[in-house]
Write a protein that holds these residues in place. Structure first.
Motif, PDB file in Angstrom:
ATOM      1  N   VAL A  39      -8.579  44.336   4.605  1.00 34.33           N
ATOM      2  CA  VAL A  39      -9.555  44.152   5.681  1.00 34.33           C
ATOM      3  C   VAL A  39     -10.691  45.151   5.483  1.00 34.33           C
ATOM      4  O   VAL A  39     -10.444  46.359   5.408  1.00 34.33           O
ATOM      5  N   PRO A  40     -11.953  44.700   5.397  1.00 36.27           N
ATOM      6  CA  PRO A  40     -13.075  45.635   5.231  1.00 36.27           C
ATOM      7  C   PRO A  40     -13.242  46.530   6.458  1.00 36.27           C
ATOM      8  O   PRO A  40     -12.897  46.137   7.575  1.00 36.27           O
ATOM      9  N   LEU A  41     -13.786  47.711   6.237  1.00 35.19           N
ATOM     10  CA  LEU A  41     -14.011  48.632   7.346  1.00 35.19           C
ATOM     11  C   LEU A  41     -14.854  48.000   8.449  1.00 35.19           C
ATOM     12  O   LEU A  41     -14.610  48.204   9.633  1.00 35.19           O
ATOM     13  N   ALA A  42     -15.866  47.232   8.050  1.00 39.73           N
ATOM     14  CA  ALA A  42     -16.770  46.638   9.043  1.00 39.73           C
ATOM     15  C   ALA A  42     -16.046  45.686   9.984  1.00 39.73           C
ATOM     16  O   ALA A  42     -16.511  45.429  11.097  1.00 39.73           O
ATOM     17  N   GLU A  43     -14.901  45.143   9.541  1.00 46.03           N
ATOM     18  CA  GLU A  43     -14.165  44.187  10.368  1.00 46.03           C
ATOM     19  C   GLU A  43     -13.027  44.829  11.149  1.00 46.03           C
ATOM     20  O   GLU A  43     -12.299  44.141  11.859  1.00 46.03           O
ATOM     21  N   LEU A  44     -12.886  46.138  11.031  1.00 46.62           N
ATOM     22  CA  LEU A  44     -11.811  46.838  11.750  1.00 46.62           C
ATOM     23  C   LEU A  44     -12.311  47.271  13.130  1.00 46.62           C
ATOM     24  O   LEU A  44     -12.795  48.377  13.303  1.00 46.62           O
ATOM     25  N   SER A  45     -12.189  46.398  14.085  1.00 45.30           N
ATOM     26  CA  SER A  45     -12.594  46.741  15.444  1.00 45.30           C
ATOM     27  C   SER A  45     -11.488  47.530  16.133  1.00 45.30           C
ATOM     28  O   SER A  45     -10.316  47.473  15.734  1.00 45.30           O
ATOM     29  N   ILE A  46     -11.863  48.274  17.175  1.00 52.48           N
ATOM     30  CA  ILE A  46     -10.865  49.013  17.952  1.00 52.48           C
ATOM     31  C   ILE A  46      -9.852  48.039  18.546  1.00 52.48           C
ATOM     32  O   ILE A  46      -8.648  48.328  18.592  1.00 52.48           O
ATOM     33  N   GLU A  47     -10.323  46.882  18.968  1.00 49.62           N
ATOM     34  CA  GLU A  47      -9.411  45.887  19.542  1.00 49.62           C
ATOM     35  C   GLU A  47      -8.369  45.433  18.519  1.00 49.62           C
ATOM     36  O   GLU A  47      -7.177  45.321  18.837  1.00 49.62           O
ATOM     37  N   ARG A  48      -8.805  45.186  17.295  1.00 47.08           N
ATOM     38  CA  ARG A  48      -7.867  44.739  16.252  1.00 47.08           C
ATOM     39  C   ARG A  48      -6.888  45.846  15.892  1.00 47.08           C
ATOM     40  O   ARG A  48      -5.694  45.593  15.689  1.00 47.08           O
ATOM     41  N   ILE A  49      -7.386  47.080  15.820  1.00 51.76           N
ATOM     42  CA  ILE A  49      -6.506  48.213  15.511  1.00 51.76           C
ATOM     43  C   ILE A  49      -5.467  48.383  16.608  1.00 51.76           C
ATOM     44  O   ILE A  49      -4.283  48.595  16.342  1.00 51.76           O
ATOM     45  N   ALA A  50      -5.912  48.300  17.864  1.00 51.84           N
ATOM     46  CA  ALA A  50      -4.992  48.461  18.996  1.00 51.84           C
ATOM     47  C   ALA A  50      -3.926  47.370  18.988  1.00 51.84           C
ATOM     48  O   ALA A  50      -2.738  47.638  19.220  1.00 51.84           O
ATOM     49  N   ARG A  51      -4.327  46.152  18.681  1.00 52.55           N
ATOM     50  CA  ARG A  51      -3.365  45.050  18.654  1.00 52.55           C
ATOM     51  C   ARG A  51      -2.335  45.265  17.545  1.00 52.55           C
ATOM     52  O   ARG A  51      -1.134  45.022  17.740  1.00 52.55           O
ATOM     53  N   THR A  52      -2.789  45.727  16.380  1.00 53.00           N
ATOM     54  CA  THR A  52      -1.862  45.977  15.266  1.00 53.00           C
ATOM     55  C   THR A  52      -0.902  47.114  15.591  1.00 53.00           C
ATOM     56  O   THR A  52       0.281  47.063  15.228  1.00 53.00           O
ATOM     57  N   ALA A  53      -1.414  48.147  16.270  1.00 50.25           N
ATOM     58  CA  ALA A  53      -0.581  49.309  16.597  1.00 50.25           C
ATOM     59  C   ALA A  53       0.290  49.079  17.826  1.00 50.25           C
ATOM     60  O   ALA A  53       1.192  49.876  18.099  1.00 50.25           O
ATOM     61  N   ALA A 119     -15.444  53.799  -1.343  1.00 47.56           N
ATOM     62  CA  ALA A 119     -16.476  52.859  -1.772  1.00 47.56           C
ATOM     63  C   ALA A 119     -17.228  52.285  -0.575  1.00 47.56           C
ATOM     64  O   ALA A 119     -18.458  52.145  -0.600  1.00 47.56           O
ATOM     65  N   GLN A 120     -16.502  51.963   0.504  1.00 46.17           N
ATOM     66  CA  GLN A 120     -17.132  51.351   1.668  1.00 46.17           C
ATOM     67  C   GLN A 120     -17.878  52.362   2.533  1.00 46.17           C
ATOM     68  O   GLN A 120     -18.820  52.003   3.256  1.00 46.17           O
ATOM     69  N   MET A 121     -17.469  53.632   2.474  1.00 43.11           N
ATOM     70  CA  MET A 121     -18.130  54.644   3.283  1.00 43.11           C
ATOM     71  C   MET A 121     -19.613  54.766   2.941  1.00 43.11           C
ATOM     72  O   MET A 121     -20.430  55.078   3.799  1.00 43.11           O
ATOM     73  N   LYS A 122     -19.955  54.531   1.691  1.00 42.44           N
ATOM     74  CA  LYS A 122     -21.340  54.685   1.264  1.00 42.44           C
ATOM     75  C   LYS A 122     -22.259  53.712   1.988  1.00 42.44           C
ATOM     76  O   LYS A 122     -23.446  53.971   2.146  1.00 42.44           O
ATOM     77  N   SER A 123     -21.708  52.563   2.437  1.00 42.32           N
ATOM     78  CA  SER A 123     -22.531  51.586   3.142  1.00 42.32           C
ATOM     79  C   SER A 123     -22.466  51.771   4.654  1.00 42.32           C
ATOM     80  O   SER A 123     -23.015  50.963   5.398  1.00 42.32           O
ATOM     81  N   SER A 124     -21.787  52.805   5.104  1.00 46.23           N
ATOM     82  CA  SER A 124     -21.694  53.091   6.535  1.00 46.23           C
ATOM     83  C   SER A 124     -22.218  54.503   6.788  1.00 46.23           C
ATOM     84  O   SER A 124     -21.455  55.464   6.718  1.00 46.23           O
ATOM     85  N   PRO A 125     -23.513  54.649   7.082  1.00 49.33           N
ATOM     86  CA  PRO A 125     -24.089  55.984   7.268  1.00 49.33           C
ATOM     87  C   PRO A 125     -23.374  56.795   8.348  1.00 49.33           C
ATOM     88  O   PRO A 125     -23.184  58.001   8.184  1.00 49.33           O
TER      89      PRO A 125
END
Length: 214
Positions: A39-53, A119-125
């Motif tokens: 799952v890309p970082l951009a698609e990791l919403s707090i809602e999705r993380i909470a549901r998984t956890a 790698a993905q952090m570089k595209s997220s200032p």
């Protein structure tokens, strides 16, 4: 017990909700699982993380101000821990700091999470700024402090530019981990780098100018 004896002192109740290490670990591991699943970082919403956890979003927001702060802790959990410096000498402290950097470089080659997130952090200032502020800068300040102590106790020449030297100390490992990811990172690399540098930086050591041309 006499009336004058108040008996054992009662502890005052702790205010606020205690932070649960188990809950925090479950949240961090959920983010790791999602990243491992691609799952890309951009698609990791707090809602999705909470549901998984298996927790509510409010549980996450009580512990982190947002995704950037949470991802920084995920990165810390995936990396080797920061070392405890021996404090015996500048040389020994520098070797420990560089060894930790070498181990992070090795982890970045073998950990899918670290590789993908870096790698993905570089595209997220925002994420890069949070990681730089809370992880990279404190490590850099620690290196500078070790060098300053070395100057104060006579292990290092007083005319050395510490900001520049700090870059020179970490440079070889960063080159091998960032610019030459296929380069070798041998077990003795930290010691070899530090000892090679300090050979010409101790008090009394000065570069001998070349003889004047005749």
């Amino acid at each position: 017990m006499s009336p004058a004896d108040p008996g054992p002192r009662q502890e005052a109740p702790t205010r606020g909700r205690p932070r649960s290490e188990a809950v925090e670990r479950a949240i961090i591991e959920s983010v790791m699982k999602l990243l491992e699943d691609g799952v890309p970082l951009a698609e990791l919403s707090i809602e999705r993380i909470a549901r998984t956890a298996g927790v509510g979003k409010a549980t996450i927001y009580r512990r982190w101000t947002g995704k950037e702060d949470l991802f920084v802790d995920v990165m810390r959990a995936a990396e080797p821990p920061d070392p405890e410096l021996p404090g015996t000498s500048m040389r020994d402290d520098l070797v420990v700091l560089l060894e930790a950097l070498r181990l992070r470089g090795l982890a970045g080659r073998t950990s899918a999470i670290l590789h993908n997130v870096h790698a993905q952090m570089k595209s997220s200032p925002n994420l890069w700024a949070a990681y730089h502020r809370t992880v990279i800068l404190p490590r850099r300040r620690l290196g500078l402090e070790v060098l300053r102590r070395g100057q104060d106790n006579g292990e290092l020449r007083t005319d050395v530019d510490l900001e520049l030297l700090n870059d020179i100390v970490v440079g070889p490992i960063l080159v091998r981990t960032v610019m030459r990811p296929d380069a070798d990172l041998p077990d003795d690399l930290a010691e070899r780098i530090v000892d090679t540098l300090l050979e010409g930086l101790r008090p009394g050591d000065r570069a001998v100018p070349p003889p004047a041309a005749i």
